[in-house]
Design a protein around this motif. Sequence first.
Motif, PDB file in Angstrom:
ATOM      1  N   ASN A  29       0.829  -1.212   0.000  1.00 28.53           N
ATOM      2  CA  ASN A  29       0.000   0.000   0.000  1.00 28.53           C
ATOM      3  C   ASN A  29       0.860   1.257   0.000  1.00 28.53           C
ATOM      4  N   TYR A  30       1.941   1.240   0.770  1.00 29.40           N
ATOM      5  CA  TYR A  30       2.864   2.383   0.753  1.00 29.40           C
ATOM      6  C   TYR A  30       3.509   2.533  -0.630  1.00 29.40           C
ATOM      7  N   ALA A  31       3.969   1.421  -1.192  1.00 27.37           N
ATOM      8  CA  ALA A  31       4.614   1.467  -2.510  1.00 27.37           C
ATOM      9  C   ALA A  31       3.649   2.009  -3.560  1.00 27.37           C
ATOM     10  N   LEU A  32       2.412   1.508  -3.534  1.00 25.51           N
ATOM     11  CA  LEU A  32       1.429   1.957  -4.524  1.00 25.51           C
ATOM     12  C   LEU A  32       0.998   3.399  -4.295  1.00 25.51           C
ATOM     13  N   SER A  33       1.151   3.902  -3.076  1.00 27.93           N
ATOM     14  CA  SER A  33       0.829   5.319  -2.834  1.00 27.93           C
ATOM     15  C   SER A  33       1.878   6.219  -3.497  1.00 27.93           C
ATOM     16  N   TYR A  34       3.101   5.715  -3.668  1.00 27.82           N
ATOM     17  CA  TYR A  34       4.144   6.474  -4.352  1.00 27.82           C
ATOM     18  C   TYR A  34       4.034   6.339  -5.866  1.00 27.82           C
ATOM     19  N   ASP A  35       3.596   5.156  -6.331  1.00 26.60           N
ATOM     20  CA  ASP A  35       3.441   4.928  -7.767  1.00 26.60           C
ATOM     21  C   ASP A  35       2.348   3.880  -7.969  1.00 26.60           C
ATOM     22  N   ALA A  36       1.150   4.338  -8.250  1.00 29.69           N
ATOM     23  CA  ALA A  36      -0.012   3.455  -8.390  1.00 29.69           C
ATOM     24  C   ALA A  36       0.090   2.546  -9.615  1.00 29.69           C
ATOM     25  N   LYS A  37       1.062   2.813 -10.487  1.00 31.88           N
ATOM     26  CA  LYS A  37       1.214   2.018 -11.707  1.00 31.88           C
ATOM     27  C   LYS A  37       2.454   1.130 -11.671  1.00 31.88           C
ATOM     28  N   ASN A  38       3.052   0.955 -10.513  1.00 25.89           N
ATOM     29  CA  ASN A  38       4.258   0.142 -10.406  1.00 25.89           C
ATOM     30  C   ASN A  38       3.903  -1.318 -10.672  1.00 25.89           C
ATOM     31  N   ALA A  39       4.447  -1.865 -11.748  1.00 25.78           N
ATOM     32  CA  ALA A  39       4.086  -3.211 -12.196  1.00 25.78           C
ATOM     33  C   ALA A  39       4.431  -4.286 -11.170  1.00 25.78           C
ATOM     34  N   TYR A  40       5.576  -4.146 -10.503  1.00 32.27           N
ATOM     35  CA  TYR A  40       5.964  -5.171  -9.541  1.00 32.27           C
ATOM     36  C   TYR A  40       5.042  -5.163  -8.329  1.00 32.27           C
ATOM     37  N   ALA A  68      -0.828  -3.887 -18.206  1.00 30.83           N
ATOM     38  CA  ALA A  68      -1.092  -2.653 -18.950  1.00 30.83           C
ATOM     39  C   ALA A  68       0.031  -1.640 -18.743  1.00 30.83           C
ATOM     40  N   ASN A  69       0.658  -1.692 -17.576  1.00 34.51           N
ATOM     41  CA  ASN A  69       1.718  -0.739 -17.262  1.00 34.51           C
ATOM     42  C   ASN A  69       3.111  -1.209 -17.668  1.00 34.51           C
ATOM     43  N   HIS A  70       3.265  -2.525 -17.877  1.00 31.01           N
ATOM     44  CA  HIS A  70       4.595  -3.041 -18.236  1.00 31.01           C
ATOM     45  C   HIS A  70       4.433  -4.416 -18.903  1.00 31.01           C
ATOM     46  N   MET A  71       4.133  -4.394 -20.197  1.00 31.16           N
ATOM     47  CA  MET A  71       3.847  -5.625 -20.953  1.00 31.16           C
ATOM     48  C   MET A  71       5.023  -6.598 -20.976  1.00 31.16           C
ATOM     49  N   GLU A  72       6.234  -6.100 -20.881  1.00 32.18           N
ATOM     50  CA  GLU A  72       7.413  -6.955 -20.977  1.00 32.18           C
ATOM     51  C   GLU A  72       7.823  -7.552 -19.635  1.00 32.18           C
ATOM     52  N   PHE A  73       7.061  -7.299 -18.598  1.00 28.12           N
ATOM     53  CA  PHE A  73       7.385  -7.816 -17.267  1.00 28.12           C
ATOM     54  C   PHE A  73       7.069  -9.311 -17.246  1.00 28.12           C
ATOM     55  N   GLN A  74       8.111 -10.104 -17.445  1.00 29.17           N
ATOM     56  CA  GLN A  74       7.968 -11.531 -17.701  1.00 29.17           C
ATOM     57  C   GLN A  74       7.408 -12.337 -16.539  1.00 29.17           C
ATOM     58  N   LYS A  75       7.636 -11.896 -15.325  1.00 28.23           N
ATOM     59  CA  LYS A  75       7.157 -12.649 -14.161  1.00 28.23           C
ATOM     60  C   LYS A  75       5.634 -12.739 -14.115  1.00 28.23           C
ATOM     61  N   ILE A  76       4.952 -11.785 -14.707  1.00 25.09           N
ATOM     62  CA  ILE A  76       3.493 -11.738 -14.641  1.00 25.09           C
ATOM     63  C   ILE A  76       2.858 -12.966 -15.290  1.00 25.09           C
ATOM     64  N   TYR A  77       3.356 -13.355 -16.446  1.00 21.02           N
ATOM     65  CA  TYR A  77       2.640 -14.287 -17.307  1.00 21.02           C
ATOM     66  C   TYR A  77       2.368 -15.667 -16.698  1.00 21.02           C
ATOM     67  N   PRO A  78       3.362 -16.376 -16.167  1.00 19.13           N
ATOM     68  CA  PRO A  78       3.047 -17.707 -15.614  1.00 19.13           C
ATOM     69  C   PRO A  78       2.052 -17.642 -14.460  1.00 19.13           C
ATOM     70  N   ARG A  79       2.183 -16.639 -13.605  1.00 18.37           N
ATOM     71  CA  ARG A  79       1.281 -16.523 -12.448  1.00 18.37           C
ATOM     72  C   ARG A  79      -0.124 -16.127 -12.888  1.00 18.37           C
ATOM     73  N   TYR A  80      -0.202 -15.230 -13.842  1.00 20.50           N
ATOM     74  CA  TYR A  80      -1.502 -14.795 -14.353  1.00 20.50           C
ATOM     75  C   TYR A  80      -2.209 -15.963 -15.036  1.00 20.50           C
ATOM     76  N   ILE A  81      -1.474 -16.702 -15.839  1.00 20.30           N
ATOM     77  CA  ILE A  81      -2.053 -17.877 -16.504  1.00 20.30           C
ATOM     78  C   ILE A  81      -2.568 -18.856 -15.465  1.00 20.30           C
ATOM     79  N   GLN A  82      -1.821 -19.076 -14.389  1.00 19.76           N
ATOM     80  CA  GLN A  82      -2.252 -20.013 -13.352  1.00 19.76           C
ATOM     81  C   GLN A  82      -3.558 -19.556 -12.710  1.00 19.76           C
ATOM     82  N   VAL A  83      -3.681 -18.274 -12.432  1.00 18.16           N
ATOM     83  CA  VAL A  83      -4.922 -17.748 -11.853  1.00 18.16           C
ATOM     84  C   VAL A  83      -6.086 -17.960 -12.825  1.00 18.16           C
ATOM     85  N   LEU A  84      -5.841 -17.731 -14.103  1.00 20.12           N
ATOM     86  CA  LEU A  84      -6.896 -17.960 -15.100  1.00 20.12           C
ATOM     87  C   LEU A  84      -7.310 -19.428 -15.127  1.00 20.12           C
TER      88      LEU A  84
END
Length: 175
Positions: A29-40, A68-84
């Motif tokens: 929450n603190y991190a996102l208050s500094y940058d609400a679009k931080n992909a990590y 949407a904020n960082h399409m090349e952020f590779q860590k997202i894809y396997p975890r996102y696919i698993q949630v889907l």
Amino acid sequence: MEQNLLNTYLLKAIDAYPYDLEDVVENLNYALSYDAKNAYALYLMARMYGEILGDYEQSKSFFAEAMANHMEFQKIYPRYIQVLLWNEDIEEAQKLIDFALTIKGIDKGEIWSKQGQLFEITKAYKKAIKAFKEAKNYGFNDGFINTMTSEIRRVKTKLNPKKKKVKKKKSTKRG
């Protein structure tokens, strides 16, 4: 200065995940208050909602925002696919797998293993075996290769379930 604070909170959240969730939430929450679009930060929030809380819709929302904020952020894809896959969003998962395989530098072995899971969920066992074999081709450590070998063996048992043989007793007539 703000970037340093953002990174400090983000690193604290990463360090605490998944063992101290209260600390994770506070630091994210603190991190996102500094940058609400931080992909990590969005990615880690998505993981927490999906993996820990089981709120797949909220998790998907955070993953989508992170992408949407960082399409090349590779860590997202396997975890996102698993949630889907957990949420049974099969068509959406397939589209994301297809896209993920086009991203330069992504762990193709991990993405192909998700493809195998998707095929297994849809009971396309032969395709699942092929996908796990493809994942194995992209494996660069024994742990991953052994896991894929195990997955192939497990799916093969679904493809060819062993029939239980009933042994008949021979009757002996004496007489």
